[in-house]
Scaffold this active site. Structure first.
Site, PDB file in Angstrom:
ATOM      1  CG  ASP A 104      28.529  40.319  36.469  1.00  0.00           C
ATOM      2  OD1 ASP A 104      27.285  40.301  36.367  1.00  0.00           O
ATOM      3  OD2 ASP A 104      29.261  39.432  36.002  1.00  0.00           O
TER       4      ASP A 104
ATOM      5  CE  LYS B 141      29.072  37.448  38.636  1.00  0.00           C
ATOM      6  NZ  LYS B 141      28.425  36.386  37.800  1.00  0.00           N
TER       7      LYS B 141
END
Length: 275
Positions: A123, A10
Protein backbone atom coordinates in the site's frame (compact mmCIF):
# COMPACT_ATOMS: atom_id res chain seq x y z
CA UNK A 1 15.65 21.55 9.72
CA UNK A 2 12.25 20.14 10.60
CA UNK A 3 9.36 19.20 8.29
CA UNK A 4 5.84 17.91 8.94
CA UNK A 5 3.74 15.71 6.68
CA UNK A 6 0.11 14.67 6.93
CA UNK A 7 -0.64 10.96 6.48
CA UNK A 8 -4.29 10.80 5.37
CA UNK A 9 -6.50 7.78 5.92
CA UNK A 10 -6.68 5.62 2.81
CA UNK A 11 -10.16 4.45 1.85
CA UNK A 12 -10.90 1.57 -0.47
CA UNK A 13 -14.16 2.84 -1.95
CA UNK A 14 -14.28 -0.52 -3.74
CA UNK A 15 -11.96 -3.52 -3.53
CA UNK A 16 -12.19 -6.51 -5.86
CA UNK A 17 -9.88 -9.50 -5.39
CA UNK A 18 -9.24 -10.76 -8.91
CA UNK A 19 -6.61 -13.46 -8.47
CA UNK A 20 -3.69 -14.85 -6.52
CA UNK A 21 -0.08 -15.20 -7.69
CA UNK A 22 1.93 -18.39 -7.12
CA UNK A 23 3.90 -16.56 -4.41
CA UNK A 24 0.67 -16.04 -2.46
CA UNK A 25 0.17 -12.33 -3.13
CA UNK A 26 -3.39 -11.41 -4.04
CA UNK A 27 -4.26 -9.41 -7.16
CA UNK A 28 -6.53 -6.46 -6.49
CA UNK A 29 -8.63 -3.99 -8.44
CA UNK A 30 -9.51 -1.12 -6.11
CA UNK A 31 -10.78 2.45 -6.11
CA UNK A 32 -8.67 4.33 -3.58
CA UNK A 33 -9.22 7.82 -2.18
CA UNK A 34 -7.97 9.68 0.88
CA UNK A 35 -9.77 11.44 3.73
CA UNK A 36 -9.07 14.68 5.55
CA UNK A 37 -8.45 12.77 8.78
CA UNK A 38 -5.17 11.04 9.45
CA UNK A 39 -1.86 10.78 11.25
CA UNK A 40 0.98 13.31 11.17
CA UNK A 41 4.73 12.81 11.07
CA UNK A 42 7.39 15.37 11.96
CA UNK A 43 11.01 14.87 10.89
CA UNK A 44 14.07 16.59 12.36
CA UNK A 45 17.67 16.10 11.30
CA UNK A 46 19.14 13.97 14.12
CA UNK A 47 20.17 10.37 14.82
CA UNK A 48 17.45 7.95 13.73
CA UNK A 49 14.72 7.58 16.35
CA UNK A 50 10.95 7.35 16.63
CA UNK A 51 8.58 8.83 19.20
CA UNK A 52 4.88 7.98 18.99
CA UNK A 53 2.18 10.24 20.40
CA UNK A 54 -1.56 10.58 19.85
CA UNK A 55 -4.74 8.71 20.68
CA UNK A 56 -3.55 5.32 19.38
CA UNK A 57 0.12 5.50 20.36
CA UNK A 58 -0.23 2.62 22.81
CA UNK A 59 -0.96 0.20 19.97
CA UNK A 60 2.43 0.63 18.32
CA UNK A 61 6.04 -0.14 19.18
CA UNK A 62 8.61 2.64 18.65
CA UNK A 63 11.26 -0.01 17.93
CA UNK A 64 9.52 -1.87 15.08
CA UNK A 65 7.66 0.50 12.79
CA UNK A 66 7.38 1.22 9.08
CA UNK A 67 8.36 4.85 9.70
CA UNK A 68 11.82 3.67 10.77
CA UNK A 69 11.97 1.26 7.84
CA UNK A 70 11.17 4.13 5.45
CA UNK A 71 14.02 6.25 6.83
CA UNK A 72 16.43 3.31 6.66
CA UNK A 73 15.42 2.61 3.05
CA UNK A 74 16.90 5.95 1.95
CA UNK A 75 19.68 6.06 4.54
CA UNK A 76 18.25 9.03 6.43
CA UNK A 77 19.27 10.08 9.92
CA UNK A 78 16.18 11.77 11.35
CA UNK A 79 14.22 11.94 14.56
CA UNK A 80 10.64 11.00 13.72
CA UNK A 81 7.58 11.96 15.74
CA UNK A 82 4.45 10.08 14.73
CA UNK A 83 1.14 11.50 15.95
CA UNK A 84 -1.06 8.42 15.74
CA UNK A 85 -4.68 9.53 15.32
CA UNK A 86 -5.99 6.55 13.34
CA UNK A 87 -6.81 3.13 14.80
CA UNK A 88 -4.17 0.44 14.31
CA UNK A 89 -4.79 -2.49 11.91
CA UNK A 90 -8.02 -0.87 10.78
CA UNK A 91 -8.08 -1.09 6.97
CA UNK A 92 -7.41 2.61 6.27
CA UNK A 93 -3.73 2.66 5.39
CA UNK A 94 -2.26 3.32 8.80
CA UNK A 95 1.36 2.21 8.74
CA UNK A 96 1.63 2.47 4.96
CA UNK A 97 0.33 6.05 4.99
CA UNK A 98 2.76 6.90 7.80
CA UNK A 99 5.72 5.40 5.91
CA UNK A 100 4.72 7.24 2.75
CA UNK A 101 4.51 10.50 4.71
CA UNK A 102 8.03 9.91 6.03
CA UNK A 103 9.29 9.42 2.46
CA UNK A 104 7.56 12.60 1.29
CA UNK A 105 9.03 14.53 4.19
CA UNK A 106 12.49 13.14 3.54
CA UNK A 107 12.19 14.17 -0.11
CA UNK A 108 11.55 17.74 1.07
CA UNK A 109 14.73 17.45 3.15
CA UNK A 110 16.76 16.46 0.09
CA UNK A 111 16.70 12.67 0.26
CA UNK A 112 15.72 10.80 -2.93
CA UNK A 113 12.49 8.87 -3.13
CA UNK A 114 13.32 5.15 -3.22
CA UNK A 115 12.95 3.38 -6.58
CA UNK A 116 10.95 0.54 -4.98
CA UNK A 117 8.74 1.90 -2.17
CA UNK A 118 6.67 -1.30 -2.37
CA UNK A 119 9.48 -2.94 -0.39
CA UNK A 120 7.84 -1.28 2.62
CA UNK A 121 4.43 -2.77 1.80
CA UNK A 122 2.00 -3.08 -1.08
CA UNK A 123 0.00 0.00 0.00
CA UNK A 124 2.97 2.38 0.25
CA UNK A 125 3.08 3.34 -3.47
CA UNK A 126 -0.59 4.35 -3.51
CA UNK A 127 -0.12 6.34 -0.29
CA UNK A 128 3.00 8.10 -1.56
CA UNK A 129 0.99 10.54 -3.70
CA UNK A 130 -2.43 10.58 -2.02
CA UNK A 131 -5.09 11.29 -4.61
CA UNK A 132 -7.99 9.28 -6.11
CA UNK A 133 -6.50 6.30 -7.94
CA UNK A 134 -7.37 2.94 -9.37
CA UNK A 135 -4.95 0.43 -7.85
CA UNK A 136 -4.39 -2.90 -9.60
CA UNK A 137 -2.07 -5.88 -9.45
CA UNK A 138 -0.43 -6.16 -6.04
CA UNK A 139 -0.55 -2.37 -5.71
CA UNK A 140 2.02 -1.47 -8.34
CA UNK A 141 -0.38 -0.44 -11.15
CA UNK A 142 -1.76 3.01 -10.33
CA UNK A 143 -4.08 4.96 -12.63
CA UNK A 144 -5.40 8.45 -11.73
CA UNK A 145 -9.17 8.70 -11.56
CA UNK A 146 -11.23 11.51 -13.07
CA UNK A 147 -12.16 14.25 -10.61
CA UNK A 148 -14.50 13.04 -7.86
CA UNK A 149 -17.39 15.00 -6.40
CA UNK A 150 -17.17 16.23 -2.81
CA UNK A 151 -17.86 13.27 -0.56
CA UNK A 152 -19.00 13.73 3.04
CA UNK A 153 -18.14 10.68 5.10
CA UNK A 154 -18.50 9.09 8.49
CA UNK A 155 -15.76 6.64 9.48
CA UNK A 156 -16.58 4.08 12.16
CA UNK A 157 -14.33 1.51 13.82
CA UNK A 158 -15.65 -0.81 16.56
CA UNK A 159 -12.35 -0.83 18.42
CA UNK A 160 -10.95 -4.10 17.15
CA UNK A 161 -7.73 -4.79 15.23
CA UNK A 162 -8.19 -7.02 12.18
CA UNK A 163 -5.23 -9.11 10.91
CA UNK A 164 -5.22 -8.71 7.12
CA UNK A 165 -3.78 -12.20 6.36
CA UNK A 166 -6.57 -13.84 8.34
CA UNK A 167 -9.24 -12.06 6.28
CA UNK A 168 -7.60 -12.93 2.95
CA UNK A 169 -7.28 -16.54 4.07
CA UNK A 170 -11.02 -16.66 4.75
CA UNK A 171 -11.92 -15.40 1.26
CA UNK A 172 -13.43 -18.47 -0.47
CA UNK A 173 -13.09 -17.24 -4.08
CA UNK A 174 -9.88 -15.49 -5.15
CA UNK A 175 -10.77 -14.94 -8.83
CA UNK A 176 -13.58 -12.38 -8.80
CA UNK A 177 -14.61 -9.98 -11.61
CA UNK A 178 -12.69 -6.67 -11.89
CA UNK A 179 -14.17 -3.23 -11.41
CA UNK A 180 -16.72 -2.00 -13.94
CA UNK A 181 -15.65 0.98 -16.10
CA UNK A 182 -15.43 4.18 -14.09
CA UNK A 183 -17.78 6.99 -15.21
CA UNK A 184 -16.28 10.21 -16.54
CA UNK A 185 -16.41 13.05 -13.99
CA UNK A 186 -19.37 11.68 -12.03
CA UNK A 187 -21.54 13.77 -9.76
CA UNK A 188 -22.48 12.42 -6.33
CA UNK A 189 -25.48 10.42 -7.54
CA UNK A 190 -23.57 8.79 -10.40
CA UNK A 191 -20.60 7.98 -8.18
CA UNK A 192 -22.77 6.37 -5.51
CA UNK A 193 -24.61 4.40 -8.20
CA UNK A 194 -21.27 3.22 -9.58
CA UNK A 195 -20.01 2.21 -6.13
CA UNK A 196 -23.19 0.21 -5.54
CA UNK A 197 -22.21 -1.82 -8.63
CA UNK A 198 -18.81 -2.49 -7.05
CA UNK A 199 -17.88 -4.53 -3.98
CA UNK A 200 -15.42 -5.07 -1.23
CA UNK A 201 -14.70 -8.77 -1.62
CA UNK A 202 -13.09 -8.86 1.82
CA UNK A 203 -16.17 -7.52 3.62
CA UNK A 204 -18.10 -10.80 3.93
CA UNK A 205 -15.17 -12.85 5.30
CA UNK A 206 -14.19 -10.02 7.66
CA UNK A 207 -17.74 -9.76 9.02
CA UNK A 208 -17.86 -13.52 9.52
CA UNK A 209 -14.63 -13.38 11.52
CA UNK A 210 -15.40 -10.14 13.37
CA UNK A 211 -19.18 -9.59 13.73
CA UNK A 212 -18.86 -6.06 15.21
CA UNK A 213 -18.04 -4.88 11.67
CA UNK A 214 -21.64 -5.68 10.74
CA UNK A 215 -22.80 -3.53 13.65
CA UNK A 216 -20.85 -0.59 12.17
CA UNK A 217 -22.39 -1.09 8.73
CA UNK A 218 -25.87 -1.38 10.23
CA UNK A 219 -25.36 1.82 12.25
CA UNK A 220 -24.34 3.74 9.12
CA UNK A 221 -27.29 2.35 7.17
CA UNK A 222 -29.66 3.27 10.00
CA UNK A 223 -28.47 6.89 9.79
CA UNK A 224 -29.30 7.09 6.10
CA UNK A 225 -25.91 6.55 4.47
CA UNK A 226 -26.11 6.61 0.68
CA UNK A 227 -23.56 3.79 0.79
CA UNK A 228 -22.03 1.93 3.75
CA UNK A 229 -19.00 -0.26 3.15
CA UNK A 230 -15.96 -1.65 4.91
CA UNK A 231 -12.58 -0.27 3.84
CA UNK A 232 -9.70 -2.62 3.03
CA UNK A 233 -9.63 -5.68 5.24
CA UNK A 234 -11.43 -3.83 8.05
CA UNK A 235 -12.51 -3.12 10.63
CA UNK A 236 -13.11 0.54 9.69
CA UNK A 237 -16.30 1.19 7.75
CA UNK A 238 -17.33 4.34 5.92
CA UNK A 239 -20.67 5.84 5.09
CA UNK A 240 -21.24 8.38 2.32
CA UNK A 241 -23.75 11.09 3.23
CA UNK A 242 -25.50 13.79 1.23
CA UNK A 243 -23.86 16.75 2.98
CA UNK A 244 -21.68 17.80 5.92
CA UNK A 245 -24.62 18.41 8.24
CA UNK A 246 -26.10 14.97 7.68
CA UNK A 247 -22.70 13.34 8.18
CA UNK A 248 -22.03 15.30 11.36
CA UNK A 249 -25.41 14.38 12.84
CA UNK A 250 -24.91 10.72 11.93
CA UNK A 251 -21.49 10.68 13.61
CA UNK A 252 -22.96 12.27 16.75
CA UNK A 253 -25.89 9.84 16.93
CA UNK A 254 -23.73 6.76 16.34
CA UNK A 255 -21.25 8.00 18.94
CA UNK A 256 -23.90 8.46 21.61
CA UNK A 257 -25.18 4.92 20.99
CA UNK A 258 -21.82 3.16 20.84
CA UNK A 259 -19.38 4.13 23.54
CA UNK A 260 -15.88 2.90 22.75
CA UNK A 261 -16.17 3.06 18.96
CA UNK A 262 -13.88 5.38 16.99
CA UNK A 263 -16.11 7.67 14.95
CA UNK A 264 -15.37 10.75 12.89
CA UNK A 265 -17.13 12.85 10.27
CA UNK A 266 -14.81 13.92 7.48
CA UNK A 267 -14.65 14.25 3.71
CA UNK A 268 -12.36 13.23 0.90
CA UNK A 269 -9.15 15.21 0.70
CA UNK A 270 -9.45 17.66 -2.19
CA UNK A 271 -5.72 17.73 -2.96
CA UNK A 272 -2.69 15.53 -2.27
CA UNK A 273 -1.90 15.65 1.43
CA UNK A 274 -4.80 18.02 2.16
CA UNK A 275 -6.22 18.27 5.62
Amino acid sequence: MSVAEFAPAKLNLALHVTGQRPDGYHLLDSLVAFAEVGDRVTLTQAPLSLQITGQFAAGLSPDDNLCLDAARLVGAEVAITLEKNLPVASGIGGGSADAAAVLRGLARMGYPLPPAPERLGADVPVCLHPRPLRMQGVGEILTPLPSLPELHLVLVNPGIAVPTPQVFAALPIKTNPPLPPFPDHPDLARLVDHLHRCRNDLQAPAVALFPPIRDCLDALDAEGALLARMSGSGATCFGIFADAGTAGLAAYRIGTAHDGWWITATKLASAPGAR
